[in-house]
Structure formats: structure tokens, C-alpha cells
Design a protein around this motif. Structure first.
Motif, PDB file in Angstrom:
ATOM      1  N   GLU A 197       0.824  -1.206   0.000  1.00 40.73           N
ATOM      2  CA  GLU A 197       0.000   0.000   0.000  1.00 40.73           C
ATOM      3  C   GLU A 197       0.860   1.259   0.000  1.00 40.73           C
ATOM      4  O   GLU A 197       0.463   2.297  -0.543  1.00 40.73           O
ATOM      5  N   LYS A 198       2.039   1.177   0.596  1.00 36.44           N
ATOM      6  CA  LYS A 198       2.903   2.361   0.731  1.00 36.44           C
ATOM      7  C   LYS A 198       3.919   2.487  -0.392  1.00 36.44           C
ATOM      8  O   LYS A 198       4.251   3.594  -0.818  1.00 36.44           O
ATOM      9  N   TRP A 199       4.460   1.345  -0.867  1.00 34.63           N
ATOM     10  CA  TRP A 199       5.530   1.375  -1.862  1.00 34.63           C
ATOM     11  C   TRP A 199       5.208   0.461  -3.029  1.00 34.63           C
ATOM     12  O   TRP A 199       4.575  -0.590  -2.860  1.00 34.63           O
ATOM     13  N   LYS A 236       6.236   5.945  -4.275  1.00 31.74           N
ATOM     14  CA  LYS A 236       5.823   6.116  -2.887  1.00 31.74           C
ATOM     15  C   LYS A 236       4.416   6.701  -2.835  1.00 31.74           C
ATOM     16  O   LYS A 236       4.131   7.733  -3.459  1.00 31.74           O
ATOM     17  N   SER A 237       3.512   6.053  -2.097  1.00 31.97           N
ATOM     18  CA  SER A 237       2.157   6.564  -1.901  1.00 31.97           C
ATOM     19  C   SER A 237       2.187   7.590  -0.775  1.00 31.97           C
ATOM     20  O   SER A 237       2.439   7.240   0.385  1.00 31.97           O
TER      21      SER A 237
END
Length: 422
Positions: A197-199, A236-237
Motif C-alpha cells: 500500500e505504501k511502496w 511512494k504513496s
């Protein structure tokens, strides 16, 4: 006595006739009730396998036109970090069910077969169908079975020894030979990805070598083409709307007169819609900037054998998937800082729209305005061999590609019979 016998027969005949009429009326009423109790579903899902669904759900009425449907089932999908797919089945209520929409999701992993996927989607279709029959207060004979393991296993509690890393390797080749010509080529490709979800980390490698030999009255014409491409992307989110990315790329291509090209860039992206809705709609603004060091096989028309180029690019992309059709459009512009006249503009659009109950139109178009062919060689013109064998890229100010067509259907909307003989 004869009159009594005649009257008895007449009573029997009248009684049988009344029974027949009553029975016929009862069956007609039964059919009428049955038809009025049926709900019509329109299924728009390529991976569901429509024939498979109809064979498994023979009592459910699937119509060919969404205008006749009580519920429109629309499927969209997105790739997952494990190399599988995430399917979204949207049940959109129509007529008496307007505003009563539901959505179900199904995850497939990279090892699942087509049959595994269509069976998983079939369970979701059954679940959605039962929901609307339940809302309408109608009984339907549809059975759903769940494995005990699927009810007790939590996806996020599964131990993953690979920590979400996915490795992919592709090696292949082909050949063709005849009396006056032979061809041989091989390719090697692969990727290493990890998506959370983040990367989002994606690396890619591709190598292709092709060899051709043509024989004409004892003379041999040989052609060898080589192409290498590697890339690494790190995204990156930052928030539900913002993303930040860094990119590295290397390629070598004999056709493009490029011996080595090494480029790095960074970019920022904004999606008007939250990324959680990316399976249905996106509207993004993207900006990237970076540089590219290039070394050429032959001296270019700008008297260069190598050079360092700085550039910036901006892109707008829009995509929406709805019951009436889908639209995917993007436009990207790029220019180089040392000379703003060296630029490129790319436009792509894919549109499919349902114009009426039976008629839909699809349209695909791509256009490039090209003013950045730094790789063109100093050779004037091109030989016939170069043209036929596509040994090198020729100068052009634009490239166009397109396709347009119509789809028209008519006839019965209630034929759910499956017959695939011959």
C-alpha cells in the motif's frame, strides 16, 4: 334410456372440458407468476465466461441488453502485488432496484487457472443474485458452497516467506527456414516486483536478438537486430491522491541507432479520485523531469556520437468504466531544455460507448507529433535493403494509428440456452 346415456356422456364431456380449461388457465397463471417473479440480469464480465455462468445458473434470466435488465453486473479488475488480479463485481440496481447497488471482490493469485477464476467469480455472481431475489421477496433455487478453510483463513495472517516479492523469468526463441530465407530470434525477459500500500517497486529486463538471411541468385543479404531494455521504478504513496516516483532506464537498440542510453528521472502525480477507486475511474495529472545520456552507433545528423539531454514531461490521463461504456484517454507532452523545439506530443484514446439498446461504437486512436529524433544518422536517404529489413528508423514528423467500428445486436433477450456443438 338412450337419452339418459346421452346426457351422462354430455356431462362427462363437459366436466373434462371444464377441467382442461381450468388446468390451462392455472398453467397460464402459473407461467405469468413465474415470469413476473423472474429478475433479469445483464452480465458484463469477460473473465466470468458467459456460457459457463449460464450453464451453472440455468434458472437465472440473463438478458442481452442492459435496458431490459433489473440488475447490471459490471466487472473491473486491477493487478495485485503478488502477480494476480483483484476483480470487482459491481451489481448496479435498475428499475425497481435503482439506488440499491452492491459490490463484491475476488482475489486470484498468479497460479490460478482460467477455470479457477471463473469458478471464484461464479460464487460472487450467485451471492449477488441471491441478494436481489431476497430484496424482491422471491425464492430461487441457487446453492452456494464455501470451503471451511476459506471461512477461517485470514489473508493478512498468512505467512509469506517471500515478503511480497515476485520474480518472473521468460526465455524463448523461434525460427523459420525455407530455400531462400531463414530467420532466427531469441529473447530473455524478467522482472522483480514488490507492491504494498505504501511502496511500489518494479524492475524489468528484456533482451531480443534476431537474425535474418535472404538468398537471391547466390547473393546473401544478412540482417541482425538487437534490443535491450532495463528499467527500475520506485513509487511512494503519499496520500489517497498524491504519489511520488523515481525512475531509472537503460536501453540499447540497433534500429534506433542507440548503442547506450542511460536515463534517470523523478515525478509527482495527483489523482482527482482516491486510488481506491482506480478500478472504475482515474483522473491524473503527472509531471516528470530528468536526464538521459546517449551514445550512438553512428554519428547523428546533429554531429553527435554521444550527448547528455535534460527534459521535462507533463501528462493528463482519464479513465472511467461505467455501464454505458468506458473511456481511456491520455495526452503527454515532453521537451528538452537545451532546445525547446526538440519535443514530442503523444495522444491516446480508447472509447467504447453504448449508443442504444442494440448499438454500440468503439474507437481507438493514437497520434504522435515527433520533433526529437536525435538518433537519426548522417546517411542521406535509405537503401532498399534498409527499408525492407527495417534496419534503421527513418525521419518522420508524426505517427498515426487508429481503429473504429460498430456493434449491432437484435433478437430475443431471454435465450439462456447453451449449445456449443461443432
Amino acid at each position: 334410456m338412450d337419452k339418459l346415456l346421452f346426457l351422462t356422456k354430455l356431462v362427462h364431456i363437459t366436466f373434462v372440458f371444464v377441467l382442461f380449461i381450468s388446468g390451462h388457465t392455472a398453467w397460464s397463471q402459473k407461467d405469468s407468476v413465474s415470469n413476473s417473479a423472474k429478475l433479469n440480469f445483464f452480465l458484463e464480465c469477460d473473465d466470468c465466461d458467459f456460457n459457463f455462468v449460464r450453464q451453472r445458473l440455468k434458472t437465472i434470466s440473463f438478458v442481452r441488453n442492459p435496458a431490459q435488465a433489473d440488475v447490471h453486473i459490471l466487472s473491473t479488475e486491477s493487478g495485485t502485488g503478488s502477480g494476480g488480479r483483484k476483480y470487482f463485481l459491481q451489481f448496479i440496481g435498475l428499475n425497481r432496484f435503482v439506488g440499491q447497488n452492491t459490490e463484491y471482490t475476488y482475489f486470484s493469485d498468479q497460479s490460478e487457472t482460467t477455470d479457477d477464476i471463473r469458478n471464484g467469480l461464479l460464487k460472487l455472481i450467485k451471492t449477488g443474485v441471491l441478494h436481489y431475489y431476497s430484496v424482491a421477496g422471491i425464492e430461487v433455487n441457487v446453492e452456494i458452497k464455501f470451503d471451511d478453510e476459506s471461512l477461517t483463513t485470514n489473508f493478512f495472517d498468512i505467512y509469506d516467506p517471500w515478503n511480497k516479492w515476485i520474480f518472473y523469468v521468460d526465455v524463448g526463441g523461434d525460427f523459420e527456414q525455407e530455400e531462400s530465407k531463414n530467420e532466427f530470434s531469441y529473447n530473455i525477459g524478467g522482472s522483480i516486483d514488490k507492491i504494498t500500500e505504501k511502496w511500489k517497486t518494479e524492475t524489468f529486463f528484456f533482451l531480443n536478438n534476431s537474425f535474418e538471411t535472404f538468398i537471391d541468385e547466390g547473393d546473401e543479404i544478412k540482417n541482425e537486430q538487437r534490443r535491450i531494455l532495463t528499467s527500475a521504478n520506485f513509487i511512494k504513496s503519499l496520500s489517497p491522491h498524491w504519489s511520488l516516483g523515481s525512475f531509472a532506464r537503460y536501453y540499447s537498440d540497433t534500429y534506433m541507432n542507440t548503442k547506450h542510453s542511460i536515463g534517470v528521472s523523478v515525478g509527482i502525480e495527483y489523482n482527482v479520485f482516491p486510488w481506491t477507486l482506480s478500478d472504475r475511474k482515474i483522473f491524473i495529472f503527472r509531471y516528470t523531469a530528468g536526464n538521459s545520456f546517449r551514445q550512438y552507433y553512428e554519428e547523428t545528423i546533429y554531429n553527435k556520437t554521444k550527448e547528455l539531454l535534460w527534459f521535462q514531461a507533463a501528462e493528463i490521463a482519464f479513465e472511467v468504466i461505467q455501464p454505458w461504456g468506458d473511456i481511456e484517454t491520455s495526452i503527454e507532452g515532453l521537451h528538452f531544455f537545451h532546445d525547446f523545439s526538440k519535443n514530442r506530443l503523444n495522444f491516446e484514446s480508447e472509447i467504447s460507448v453504448r449508443l442504444s439498446k442494440q448499438l454500440s461504437v468503439f474507437f481507438e486512436f493514437e497520434a504522435d507529433v515527433i520533433h526529437d529524433q536525435f538518433y537519426l544518422t548522417k546517411k542521406r536517404g535509405a537503401s532498399l535493403e534498409d527499408l525492407l529489413l527495417e534496419r534503421r528508423k527513418l525521419a518522420t514528423a508524426y505517427e498515426l494509428r487508429g481503429q473504429v467500428g460498430f456493434r449491432f445486436t437484435f433478437g430475443s433477450i431471454y435465450n439462456n440456452v447453451v449449445n456449443e456443438r461443432f
